[in-house]
Design an enzyme around this catalytic site. Structure first.
Site, mmCIF file in Angstrom:
data_model
loop_
_atom_site.group_PDB
_atom_site.id
_atom_site.type_symbol
_atom_site.label_atom_id
_atom_site.label_comp_id
_atom_site.label_asym_id
_atom_site.label_seq_id
_atom_site.Cartn_x
_atom_site.Cartn_y
_atom_site.Cartn_z
ATOM 1 N N GLY A 1 0.781 -1.238 0.000
ATOM 2 C CA GLY A 1 0.000 0.000 0.000
ATOM 3 C C GLY A 1 0.808 1.280 0.000
ATOM 4 N N GLY B 1 2.323 2.467 -2.601
ATOM 5 C CA GLY B 1 2.256 3.147 -3.892
ATOM 6 C C GLY B 1 3.192 2.590 -4.945
ATOM 7 C CE LYS B 2 5.277 -2.774 -3.001
ATOM 8 N NZ LYS B 2 4.644 -2.275 -1.756
ATOM 9 C CB THR B 3 0.438 -0.719 -8.083
ATOM 10 O OG1 THR B 3 0.667 -1.875 -7.280
ATOM 11 C CG2 THR B 3 -0.268 -1.110 -9.359
ATOM 12 C CD GLU C 1 17.276 5.261 14.415
ATOM 13 O OE1 GLU C 1 18.351 5.604 13.884
ATOM 14 O OE2 GLU C 1 16.979 4.062 14.628
ATOM 15 C CG HIS D 1 22.234 5.490 16.005
ATOM 16 N ND1 HIS D 1 23.248 4.696 16.509
ATOM 17 C CD2 HIS D 1 21.136 4.685 15.943
ATOM 18 C CE1 HIS D 1 22.773 3.478 16.749
ATOM 19 N NE2 HIS D 1 21.491 3.452 16.412
HETATM 20 P P1 ADP Z 1 1.364 -1.124 -3.469
HETATM 21 O O1 ADP Z 1 1.490 -1.480 -4.918
HETATM 22 O O2 ADP Z 1 2.640 -0.581 -2.895
HETATM 23 O O3 ADP Z 1 0.780 -2.177 -2.599
HETATM 24 P P2 ADP Z 1 -0.600 0.701 -4.479
HETATM 25 O O4 ADP Z 1 0.168 1.452 -5.482
HETATM 26 O O5 ADP Z 1 -1.463 -0.395 -4.988
HETATM 27 O O6 ADP Z 1 0.362 0.113 -3.370
HETATM 28 O O7 ADP Z 1 -1.469 1.720 -3.626
HETATM 29 C C1 ADP Z 1 -2.824 1.527 -3.408
HETATM 30 C C2 ADP Z 1 -3.562 2.862 -3.366
HETATM 31 O O8 ADP Z 1 -3.128 3.641 -2.260
HETATM 32 C C3 ADP Z 1 -3.293 3.725 -4.573
HETATM 33 O O9 ADP Z 1 -4.152 3.417 -5.612
HETATM 34 C C4 ADP Z 1 -3.514 5.115 -4.031
HETATM 35 O O10 ADP Z 1 -4.870 5.452 -4.000
HETATM 36 C C5 ADP Z 1 -3.063 5.012 -2.603
HETATM 37 N N1 ADP Z 1 -1.646 5.441 -2.465
HETATM 38 C C6 ADP Z 1 -0.624 4.700 -2.017
HETATM 39 N N2 ADP Z 1 0.515 5.401 -1.994
HETATM 40 C C7 ADP Z 1 0.210 6.638 -2.448
HETATM 41 C C8 ADP Z 1 0.981 7.818 -2.678
HETATM 42 N N3 ADP Z 1 2.272 7.881 -2.420
HETATM 43 N N4 ADP Z 1 0.326 8.889 -3.165
HETATM 44 C C9 ADP Z 1 -0.994 8.847 -3.432
HETATM 45 N N5 ADP Z 1 -1.760 7.771 -3.233
HETATM 46 C C10 ADP Z 1 -1.184 6.670 -2.745
HETATM 47 ZN ZN ZN Z 2 20.290 1.705 16.276
#
Ligand code: ADP
Ligand code: ZN
Length: 580
Positions: free
Chosen positions: A193, A195-197, A414, A417
């Site tokens: 979640g 935002g990799k996708t 932290e 450190h």
């Molecule tokens: P992952 O692939 O890392 O599991 P997703 O890209 O599928 O995560 O994220 C799921 C949803 O969460 C996105 O469609 C978006 O609505 C929200 N989201 C996650 N990260 C962000 C971000 N950095 N900026 C805006 N929306 C985000």
């Molecule tokens: Zn440490």
């Protein structure tokens, strides 16, 4: 099976049903009308009215009269029946008569049955590419430019790390002209979640190329070979369009470290799928403008073969958002909604350790509540209610509830450190201090770039050890020795390794002097007790020194901690500001 494929089956099914109905009608009608007793048949023969008799092995035989009428009668089954008829000048056929009324439906019925059988076998067969391939999985390119880097809030470093890829996808020729080898594969890793996708979509969107997405689990099948064939289909499809971004989510499903055959049946399939992926990746060249982006929650569980040069050789960590990034994500998701009096900054503070996806779901939940109440605007009140819903809905194992107390402990750790780096290694550039957990399991981290030098002297090594010990030392001083935490586990792994190397390998200790421990062990001369003792004394002394430094500069420690709790991530400029 896919819905579309099912439609093809409706037609033969309908034909088959119709044929059966027709056959029934004809079969019910025809024999009852035209059955005759054998004696009547004999009379017809005597009257020379019979033209043909169809002699088959069935209980009834068919008779055709010279006037064209037909009827059936009992098969006498005598041995010389045929001869008798022939002697009377009657045609004898050993095939049943051709009756279009029955033959056509029979033919249609058989044809449709055969067709259905073929379709069914094909769809469950391994080799069928058409049905089991990518088509069946609905992989179609999403090539809308709706996703840009603006759709991704925060994650600035990650965005920066893929900018050249976008440029490359836009015009690969430019990079080819310089002989630059672009990465074929990019591995995004980090919590779910984050935002990799989204980032992968943004790369395709920014570059204006089609985006093909699949999940690793789509490739894991019971049948060996299906996954591999799907991989080939996916690449074929993407390549048919020229440039493309191929996204494979949950790559661990096919790319997990091989565990020496411990897993039973599924592992052969996984290997085949993984090999197909690697083969496809080495199969296209850099000039084509195809980039594969994969995502995983944990990098360390992946098969190293995937991460080698020429494969997924660029690794980009996507972290949970810090407070500033959370504010941006909130803003982004609230932007096109009717809102009133929402204190975004406050909500950014309250959502520590929330992923982007979770923030999105918080905002969405608030919007649903507002709609349900038919309120004009989404307000703080709705978000407040949504907050409890979202917190309750998510599993506790997620690190959301990290209490303020934990956050405080991490911050002091932290800050310890960071303070020691400033004090004892001022030449190492302190680039980042954060209390946002990493996917590698640390509660936070302090990143410094060591001075570039060929050799590390004894004094420098000792100072490095002091920096590593400072996390625990800060916890110890602030919270007391009964409240120290497990957070220093990794620090101690490193310090132990360092101090033992100093004493046993680098000739920097008392017990062995200039002797090398390993060589001594080969000769069975080694006695470890004294070495352990010296390691411990060295560390103990350095630890005392660290505690003194922290106690003396406690004010600065407090300042760094306070800022860390407030901002969660401090960059070199922030630290300079605090320290000045
Ligand atoms: P992952 O692939 O890392 O599991 P997703 O890209 O599928 O995560 O994220 C799921 C949803 O969460 C996105 O469609 C978006 O609505 C929200 N989201 C996650 N990260 C962000 C971000 N950095 N900026 C805006 N929306 C985000
Ligand atoms: Zn440490």
């Amino acid at each position: 099976m896919n819905k579309n494929k099912k439609k093809y089956l409706y037609i033969p099914m309908a034909i088959a049903l119709l044929s059966i109905v027709l056959l029934l009608i004809f079969n019910i009608d025809s024999p009852s009308k035209s059955d005759k007793l054998y004696v009547d048949f004999m009379k017809d023969i005597a009257a020379k009215k019979v033209s043909t008799v169809y002699v088959t092995s069935s209980p009834k035989i068919k008779v055709k009269l010279t006037d064209g009428n037909t009827y059936e009668t009992d098969n006498p089954r005598t041995n010389n029946f045929k001869e008798e008829l022939l002697k009377q000048g009657i045609n004898v056929s050993e095939n049943s008569p051709f009756s279009p009324k029955q033959a056509i439906p029979t033919f249609l019925l058989s044809a449709s049955l055969v067709f259905m059988a073929v379709m069914t076998v094909k769809s469950s067969s391994l080799s069928s590419k058409k049905l089991k391939g990518v088509d069946a999985l609905d992989v179609s390119a999403v090539s809308n430019a709706a996703y840009t880097f603006n759709s991704v809030a925060g994650n600035e470093e990650a965005k920066e790390s893929v900018k050249d890829i976008v440029d490359f996808l836009k015009n690969p020729e430019k990079y080819n002209a310089y002989g630059a080898r672009m990465p074929k594969g990019i591995m995004l890793y980090g919590e779910p979640g984050t935002g990799k996708t989204l980032l992968a979509k943004a790369v395709a969107g920014e570059a204006g190329v089609p985006f093909y997405a699949m999940s690793g689990s789509d490739f894991v099948q019971v049948y060996v070979g299906v996954g591999a064939s799907r991989i080939r289909q996916l690449f074929k499809k993407a390549r048919s369009h020229g440039k493309a971004v191929i996204f494979i989510d949950e790559i661990d499903a096919i790319g997990k470290k091989r565990d020496g055959g411990k897993t039973g049946g599924g592992s052969e399939e996984k290997d085949q799928t993984l090999n197909a992926l690697l083969t496809e990746m080495s199969g296209f060249n850099e000039k084509e403008g195809i980039v594969i982006i994969a995502a995983t929650n944990r990098l360390d569980t992946l098969d190293p073969a995937l991460l080698r040069p020429g494969r997924f050789d660029r690794h980009i960590e996507i972290n949970l958002p810090d407070i500033a990034a959370r504010e941006k994500i909130l803003e982004l998701h609230l932007k096109n909604k009717p809102t009133q009096d929402i204190n975004i900054h406050e909500w950014a503070q309250k959502t520590s350790y929330f992923s982007g996806a979770k923030i999105e779901s918080l905002v969405n939940e608030a919007a649903i509540l507002a709609a349900k109440d038919e309120d004009k605007f989404i307000t703080n009140l709705h978000i407040d209610k949504a907050y409890s819903i979202v917190l309750a809905g998510y599993e506790k194992i997620n690190r959301d509830h990290i209490k303020d107390k934990d956050k405080k402990i991490t911050a002091y750790h932290e800050a310890g450190h960071a303070l020691l780096t400033l004090k004892v290694l001022p030449d190492d550039k302190l680039s980042k201090v954060t209390i946002i957990p990493t996917s590698k399991g640390a509660g936070g981290y302090t990143l410094s770039i060591p001075e570039d030098k060929l050799y590390q002297n004894k004094d420098y090594l000792k100072r490095r050890i002091m920096v590593l010990l400072a996390g625990r030392a800060a916890e110890d001083i602030i919270f007391g020795s009964d409240f120290i935490t497990t957070g220093a586990y990794n620090d101690f792994q490193q310090t132990t390794r360092m101090v033992s190397s100093m004493i046993t390998q680098y000739g920097m200790g008392e017990t062995l002097g200039l002797l090398n421990f390993e060589e001594l062990s080969h000769l069975n001369y080694a006695n470890t007790d004294n070495i352990v003792k010296e390691c411990k004394t060295t560390i103990d002394n350095l630890y005392e020194e660290v505690k003194q430094i922290i106690t003396k500069d406690r004010e600065l420690l407090e300042k760094i901690t306070e800022k860390l709790i407030e901002k969660e991530t401090l960059l070199d400029t922030d630290i300079e500001e605090i320290a000045s």
